[in-house]
Design a protein around this motif. Structure first.
Motif, PDB file in Angstrom:
ATOM      1  N   PHE A 124      -4.931   0.914   5.768  1.00 43.05           N
ATOM      2  CA  PHE A 124      -5.450  -0.231   5.028  1.00 43.05           C
ATOM      3  C   PHE A 124      -5.423   0.138   3.556  1.00 43.05           C
ATOM      4  O   PHE A 124      -5.867   1.211   3.162  1.00 43.05           O
ATOM      5  CB  PHE A 124      -6.878  -0.562   5.467  1.00 43.05           C
ATOM      6  N   ILE A 125      -4.866  -0.749   2.759  1.00 42.13           N
ATOM      7  CA  ILE A 125      -4.793  -0.529   1.315  1.00 42.13           C
ATOM      8  C   ILE A 125      -5.572  -1.641   0.650  1.00 42.13           C
ATOM      9  O   ILE A 125      -5.232  -2.813   0.780  1.00 42.13           O
ATOM     10  CB  ILE A 125      -3.323  -0.515   0.834  1.00 42.13           C
ATOM     11  N   ASN A 126      -6.643  -1.259  -0.015  1.00 44.60           N
ATOM     12  CA  ASN A 126      -7.535  -2.212  -0.663  1.00 44.60           C
ATOM     13  C   ASN A 126      -8.060  -3.252   0.330  1.00 44.60           C
ATOM     14  O   ASN A 126      -8.155  -4.434   0.033  1.00 44.60           O
ATOM     15  CB  ASN A 126      -6.833  -2.879  -1.855  1.00 44.60           C
ATOM     16  N   GLY A 127      -8.369  -2.784   1.532  1.00 44.39           N
ATOM     17  CA  GLY A 127      -8.964  -3.647   2.549  1.00 44.39           C
ATOM     18  C   GLY A 127      -7.988  -4.487   3.349  1.00 44.39           C
ATOM     19  O   GLY A 127      -8.395  -5.234   4.228  1.00 44.39           O
ATOM     20  N   LYS A 128      -6.680  -4.357   3.066  1.00 43.60           N
ATOM     21  CA  LYS A 128      -5.682  -5.137   3.797  1.00 43.60           C
ATOM     22  C   LYS A 128      -4.785  -4.196   4.586  1.00 43.60           C
ATOM     23  O   LYS A 128      -4.361  -3.158   4.071  1.00 43.60           O
ATOM     24  CB  LYS A 128      -4.831  -5.980   2.840  1.00 43.60           C
ATOM     25  N   ARG A 129      -4.484  -4.581   5.807  1.00 43.27           N
ATOM     26  CA  ARG A 129      -3.652  -3.747   6.660  1.00 43.27           C
ATOM     27  C   ARG A 129      -2.240  -3.649   6.084  1.00 43.27           C
ATOM     28  O   ARG A 129      -1.655  -4.641   5.664  1.00 43.27           O
ATOM     29  CB  ARG A 129      -3.595  -4.337   8.064  1.00 43.27           C
ATOM     30  N   HIS A 130      -1.733  -2.426   6.069  1.00 41.70           N
ATOM     31  CA  HIS A 130      -0.367  -2.176   5.602  1.00 41.70           C
ATOM     32  C   HIS A 130       0.581  -2.396   6.768  1.00 41.70           C
ATOM     33  O   HIS A 130       0.487  -1.729   7.792  1.00 41.70           O
ATOM     34  CB  HIS A 130      -0.237  -0.750   5.073  1.00 41.70           C
ATOM     35  N   HIS A 131       1.481  -3.359   6.631  1.00 46.07           N
ATOM     36  CA  HIS A 131       2.516  -3.618   7.628  1.00 46.07           C
ATOM     37  C   HIS A 131       3.814  -3.077   7.065  1.00 46.07           C
ATOM     38  O   HIS A 131       4.337  -3.590   6.090  1.00 46.07           O
ATOM     39  CB  HIS A 131       2.665  -5.123   7.897  1.00 46.07           C
ATOM     40  N   GLY A 132       4.301  -2.059   7.649  1.00 44.84           N
ATOM     41  CA  GLY A 132       5.541  -1.471   7.163  1.00 44.84           C
ATOM     42  C   GLY A 132       5.597  -0.009   7.504  1.00 44.84           C
ATOM     43  O   GLY A 132       4.756   0.502   8.236  1.00 44.84           O
ATOM     44  N   PRO A 133       6.575   0.684   6.956  1.00 40.59           N
ATOM     45  CA  PRO A 133       6.705   2.109   7.252  1.00 40.59           C
ATOM     46  C   PRO A 133       5.521   2.899   6.715  1.00 40.59           C
ATOM     47  O   PRO A 133       4.861   2.482   5.764  1.00 40.59           O
ATOM     48  CB  PRO A 133       8.006   2.512   6.558  1.00 40.59           C
ATOM     49  N   TYR A 134       5.265   4.029   7.334  1.00 37.62           N
ATOM     50  CA  TYR A 134       4.138   4.881   6.939  1.00 37.62           C
ATOM     51  C   TYR A 134       4.583   6.140   6.216  1.00 37.62           C
ATOM     52  O   TYR A 134       3.832   7.098   6.109  1.00 37.62           O
ATOM     53  CB  TYR A 134       3.320   5.284   8.166  1.00 37.62           C
ATOM     54  N   ASP A 135       5.812   6.155   5.722  1.00 33.26           N
ATOM     55  CA  ASP A 135       6.256   7.338   4.985  1.00 33.26           C
ATOM     56  C   ASP A 135       5.617   7.351   3.599  1.00 33.26           C
ATOM     57  O   ASP A 135       5.073   6.352   3.130  1.00 33.26           O
ATOM     58  CB  ASP A 135       7.786   7.379   4.890  1.00 33.26           C
ATOM     59  N   ASP A 136       5.683   8.488   2.944  1.00 38.86           N
ATOM     60  CA  ASP A 136       4.998   8.645   1.660  1.00 38.86           C
ATOM     61  C   ASP A 136       5.499   7.684   0.594  1.00 38.86           C
ATOM     62  O   ASP A 136       4.703   7.142  -0.184  1.00 38.86           O
ATOM     63  CB  ASP A 136       5.080  10.090   1.167  1.00 38.86           C
ATOM     64  N   VAL A 137       6.787   7.415   0.542  1.00 43.02           N
ATOM     65  CA  VAL A 137       7.317   6.513  -0.482  1.00 43.02           C
ATOM     66  C   VAL A 137       6.830   5.093  -0.254  1.00 43.02           C
ATOM     67  O   VAL A 137       6.392   4.411  -1.186  1.00 43.02           O
ATOM     68  CB  VAL A 137       8.865   6.573  -0.521  1.00 43.02           C
ATOM     69  N   ALA A 138       6.851   4.624   0.987  1.00 43.17           N
ATOM     70  CA  ALA A 138       6.410   3.255   1.290  1.00 43.17           C
ATOM     71  C   ALA A 138       4.924   3.080   0.999  1.00 43.17           C
ATOM     72  O   ALA A 138       4.517   2.067   0.421  1.00 43.17           O
ATOM     73  CB  ALA A 138       6.702   2.917   2.749  1.00 43.17           C
TER      74      ALA A 138
END
Length: 56
Positions: A16-30
């Motif tokens: 979760f980034i700033n309270g919103k779920r991150h949909h996408g790759p979990y690599d460091d760049v993404a």
């Protein structure tokens, strides 16, 4: 556990980034890109360091 239930967490990892779920790759760049995009939309400056990707 209640927080996971409230956010429909069904497995790990889940970010979760700033309270919103991150949909996408979990690599460091993404993840770094997603964090910096949120910071930019909130008027924060980018860090004074080289980024591991070519900024658009």
């Amino acid at each position: 556990m209640a927080s996971a239930d409230a956010n429909a967490v069904t497995g790990t990892p889940m970010f979760f980034i700033n309270g919103k779920r991150h949909h996408g790759p979990y690599d460091d760049v993404a993840l770094l890109t997603a964090i910096e995009e949120v910071a930019h939309t909130q008027g924060q400056e980018r860090p004074g360091r080289p980024l591991p990707y070519a900024a658009a």
